[in-house]
Design a protein around this motif. Sequence first.
Motif, PDB file in Angstrom:
ATOM      1  N   ASN A 243       0.804  -1.221   0.000  1.00 20.94           N
ATOM      2  CA  ASN A 243       0.000   0.000   0.000  1.00 20.94           C
ATOM      3  C   ASN A 243       0.840   1.276   0.000  1.00 20.94           C
ATOM      4  N   ASP A 244       0.620   2.161   1.005  1.00 19.08           N
ATOM      5  CA  ASP A 244       1.192   3.496   0.975  1.00 19.08           C
ATOM      6  C   ASP A 244       2.712   3.492   0.956  1.00 19.08           C
ATOM      7  N   GLN A 245       3.323   2.632   1.779  1.00 10.63           N
ATOM      8  CA  GLN A 245       4.788   2.604   1.816  1.00 10.63           C
ATOM      9  C   GLN A 245       5.361   2.137   0.476  1.00 10.63           C
ATOM     10  N   ALA A 246       4.728   1.142  -0.130  1.00  9.77           N
ATOM     11  CA  ALA A 246       5.181   0.664  -1.437  1.00  9.77           C
ATOM     12  C   ALA A 246       5.019   1.763  -2.491  1.00  9.77           C
ATOM     13  N   ALA A 247       3.954   2.530  -2.427  1.00  4.73           N
ATOM     14  CA  ALA A 247       3.715   3.604  -3.381  1.00  4.73           C
ATOM     15  C   ALA A 247       4.805   4.665  -3.304  1.00  4.73           C
ATOM     16  N   ASN A 248       5.264   4.980  -2.095  1.00  2.00           N
ATOM     17  CA  ASN A 248       6.328   5.973  -1.932  1.00  2.00           C
ATOM     18  C   ASN A 248       7.617   5.530  -2.609  1.00  2.00           C
ATOM     19  N   PHE A 249       7.970   4.244  -2.447  1.00  4.25           N
ATOM     20  CA  PHE A 249       9.177   3.738  -3.093  1.00  4.25           C
ATOM     21  C   PHE A 249       9.008   3.707  -4.635  1.00  4.25           C
ATOM     22  N   LYS A 250       7.829   3.365  -5.112  1.00  4.58           N
ATOM     23  CA  LYS A 250       7.584   3.353  -6.554  1.00  4.58           C
ATOM     24  C   LYS A 250       7.667   4.764  -7.137  1.00  4.58           C
ATOM     25  N   LEU A 251       7.191   5.755  -6.373  1.00  7.43           N
ATOM     26  CA  LEU A 251       7.289   7.139  -6.834  1.00  7.43           C
ATOM     27  C   LEU A 251       8.752   7.537  -6.994  1.00  7.43           C
ATOM     28  N   LYS A 252       9.581   7.105  -6.026  1.00  7.38           N
ATOM     29  CA  LYS A 252      11.013   7.412  -6.121  1.00  7.38           C
ATOM     30  C   LYS A 252      11.644   6.702  -7.314  1.00  7.38           C
ATOM     31  N   ALA A 253      11.236   5.466  -7.569  1.00  8.28           N
ATOM     32  CA  ALA A 253      11.771   4.725  -8.715  1.00  8.28           C
ATOM     33  C   ALA A 253      11.371   5.401 -10.027  1.00  8.28           C
ATOM     34  N   ALA A 254      10.116   5.819 -10.108  1.00  2.34           N
ATOM     35  CA  ALA A 254       9.648   6.506 -11.312  1.00  2.34           C
ATOM     36  C   ALA A 254      10.410   7.810 -11.527  1.00  2.34           C
ATOM     37  N   SER A 255      10.734   8.523 -10.440  1.00  2.00           N
ATOM     38  CA  SER A 255      11.487   9.762 -10.535  1.00  2.00           C
ATOM     39  C   SER A 255      12.882   9.517 -11.096  1.00  2.00           C
ATOM     40  N   VAL A 256      13.531   8.441 -10.653  1.00  2.00           N
ATOM     41  CA  VAL A 256      14.865   8.112 -11.149  1.00  2.00           C
ATOM     42  C   VAL A 256      14.796   7.752 -12.636  1.00  2.00           C
ATOM     43  N   PHE A 257      13.807   6.937 -12.994  1.00  2.00           N
ATOM     44  CA  PHE A 257      13.636   6.585 -14.416  1.00  2.00           C
ATOM     45  C   PHE A 257      13.472   7.851 -15.269  1.00  2.00           C
ATOM     46  N   ALA A 258      12.687   8.810 -14.788  1.00  5.13           N
ATOM     47  CA  ALA A 258      12.450  10.042 -15.543  1.00  5.13           C
ATOM     48  C   ALA A 258      13.733  10.857 -15.682  1.00  5.13           C
ATOM     49  N   GLN A 259      14.518  10.921 -14.563  1.00  5.92           N
ATOM     50  CA  GLN A 259      15.782  11.645 -14.634  1.00  5.92           C
ATOM     51  C   GLN A 259      16.709  11.034 -15.681  1.00  5.92           C
ATOM     52  N   GLN A 260      16.601   9.732 -15.858  1.00  7.44           N
ATOM     53  CA  GLN A 260      17.440   9.010 -16.832  1.00  7.44           C
ATOM     54  C   GLN A 260      16.804   8.950 -18.215  1.00  7.44           C
ATOM     55  N   GLN A 261      15.701   9.657 -18.386  1.00  6.44           N
ATOM     56  CA  GLN A 261      14.981   9.684 -19.664  1.00  6.44           C
ATOM     57  C   GLN A 261      14.449   8.310 -20.072  1.00  6.44           C
ATOM     58  N   ARG A 262      14.197   7.486 -19.113  1.00  6.31           N
ATOM     59  CA  ARG A 262      13.649   6.145 -19.384  1.00  6.31           C
ATOM     60  C   ARG A 262      12.142   6.205 -19.127  1.00  6.31           C
ATOM     61  N   PHE A 263      11.455   6.859 -20.057  1.00  2.82           N
ATOM     62  CA  PHE A 263      10.049   7.179 -19.805  1.00  2.82           C
ATOM     63  C   PHE A 263       9.115   5.989 -19.983  1.00  2.82           C
ATOM     64  N   GLU A 264       9.521   4.989 -20.701  1.00  8.28           N
ATOM     65  CA  GLU A 264       8.694   3.790 -20.789  1.00  8.28           C
ATOM     66  C   GLU A 264       8.600   3.119 -19.424  1.00  8.28           C
ATOM     67  N   GLN A 265       9.768   3.008 -18.734  1.00  8.64           N
ATOM     68  CA  GLN A 265       9.780   2.427 -17.393  1.00  8.64           C
ATOM     69  C   GLN A 265       9.090   3.359 -16.388  1.00  8.64           C
ATOM     70  N   THR A 266       9.238   4.686 -16.629  1.00 10.00           N
ATOM     71  CA  THR A 266       8.548   5.646 -15.760  1.00 10.00           C
ATOM     72  C   THR A 266       7.042   5.401 -15.809  1.00 10.00           C
ATOM     73  N   TYR A 267       6.532   5.259 -17.016  1.00  7.65           N
ATOM     74  CA  TYR A 267       5.094   5.076 -17.192  1.00  7.65           C
ATOM     75  C   TYR A 267       4.631   3.758 -16.568  1.00  7.65           C
TER      76      TYR A 267
END
Length: 612
Positions: A56-80
């Motif tokens: 739930n909420d704790q997992a969502a926070n970690f996924k948000l951080k992972a998506a942020s890293v993917f976006a910084q790396q321009q890996r938008f498919e993984q971000t999505y």
Amino acid sequence: MTKNHACKAFIISLSIFLLAACVTNQQSKRSNSNIYGASSGESAEFYLAEAQKYENDQAANFKLKAASVFAQQQRFEQTYETIVSFQPTQLTPNKRNAYYLLKGESALRQQKPFEAIRALQSVTSPELQSPAWNLHYQLISADALQANQRYVDAAITRIEAKDLIKDKSQFEQQMQLAWQELSQSPLGALESKRSRAESYDAMAWLDLAITNQRFANNARLLSEGLNSWSKTYPEHPAYQYLSTESMTVRDIEFLAPKKIALIIPLSGRFSSVGGAIRDGFLAGYFQSRQIQGEQPEVVIYDSANGESIEQIYQNAMFDGVEMVVGPLLKNNIDELTRFNELPIPTLVLNRLSSDFAPANMYQFGLPVEDEATQIARYAMRNGQTRAFVIDAEPSVGQRAMQSFTQAYEELGGTVVQTATIGRNQDPKEEITRLLGVDKVEQRTDELQNLLNLPIESSGHGSANADAIFLIANAKRARIIKPYLNYYYAYNLPVYATSNIYNGTSNTRIDNDLSGIRFTDSPWMLSTNKAISKLKNNLAKTLPSSSKNLGRFFALGHDAFMVVPEIGQLSALPDSAMEGISGLLSIDSYGRIKRQLAWGHYVKGEVQNYIER
């Protein structure tokens, strides 16, 4: 202005696409800053692994951080893929803006523009975020609006974000893109957005786009509109993004005479021609008054009244005339060419034989040279690179032949043979010589005498061509065309000037002309419903408006219509005006050139021919 709107729309769309791609690359470079909020230095895979340990909420926070890293790396498919694996409601409210930005940008990069705009519109109070975050959000939103073809909304979003842009090149690119999006927007969308606009900047940009689009086909009104806009928004930077053509239009000095003199022969040998021109001129006057309201006063002078043309010209100036149309005859015009500059703008109704003309003189006539040149270009466009030329028209034949040959050879064509047929001459001898049939028949006779056997001539000549240019009136052409058919030239396209058509056709006697294509004014060929309606309305009251004198009627009509457009046509080399005598443009010598319509004979009847 006669712009190809479909082509123009394509160019604008392509420009938006290319510029947006360039801007996207710049945004990608900016994304390496801490816009997305991941700053611990851990990898996206680390955060996803951590998310597996929680629910739930704790997992969502970690996924948000992972998506942020993917976006910084321009890996938008993984971000999505990461961002759609949980719901924003699993995050605390202060983290939801980051979620919506990541989802919106990654959806946009995955070609999901509608999903992108829905996510981005869920962001709340972006102005409370850092300037860098807010700028990134605004420009991604503009890109998403553009991808949804909401061009005017995309443009205004960019314009309202301009104060956040510190980089000069990025600022320039965004403003160029905003103008292109406004140019792509439908007029109704621009007007609707303008009715709700509140900021000075937005109103300035929208008013400029509305003016530019509303008057795109009327240079005079566009010029007035742009000048009015400049007074309302003095020194506003939006003006610099106008096309060079529109900027030029603003500074054009349009002719707006309050009193026009028409100098034509109304007595003597050329009175019927002068009368047709007068009727056309006045028809243009009344047509313009009906549509546009008040028109300049017209004063008509008879150039055949016994006075010199110089005296008539002086009389017109004494009467307060601000523009002269005429004279018609070349000897009258030659009197005016003695001056280096004419005191008032003058549109003569003929074409000078030399390139020299006094300043303030424009030339508008019905020269056969325009027709011959158009035919040469048409033949070459259709791959017809070798031509026969037949001159059976003593009055204009040599001029037509010379113009055709010059234009044809400049484009790489070859005039194989020419034939000149006198007014009372039997054309058979010249036609057989032209086609090479005389040599074939001579050789046949020689073989027959040598072998003492009957030999049938094939009739095929040795010379070859792809097309025939015929300069003849209908009466002469009815004799010449059957010879061409008989001697196996029936499969060659035959092109002719307007001399071949007198305004009416007779299927009984004109059947021999079938297959001939010719140039003529839209008026003579009734190329559209508006022309047909006007001709029908004038048929009884102005009989000179049709048949042989119809071309002079069209000349007079367009002479009145072209006066206010001379400034535009002179200033913009690629501009043109639709007239009933042709598509009109002006060259660097002040000569109005006509692009004519095409007609052809089909079973003895003249029909419009669509140029291919």
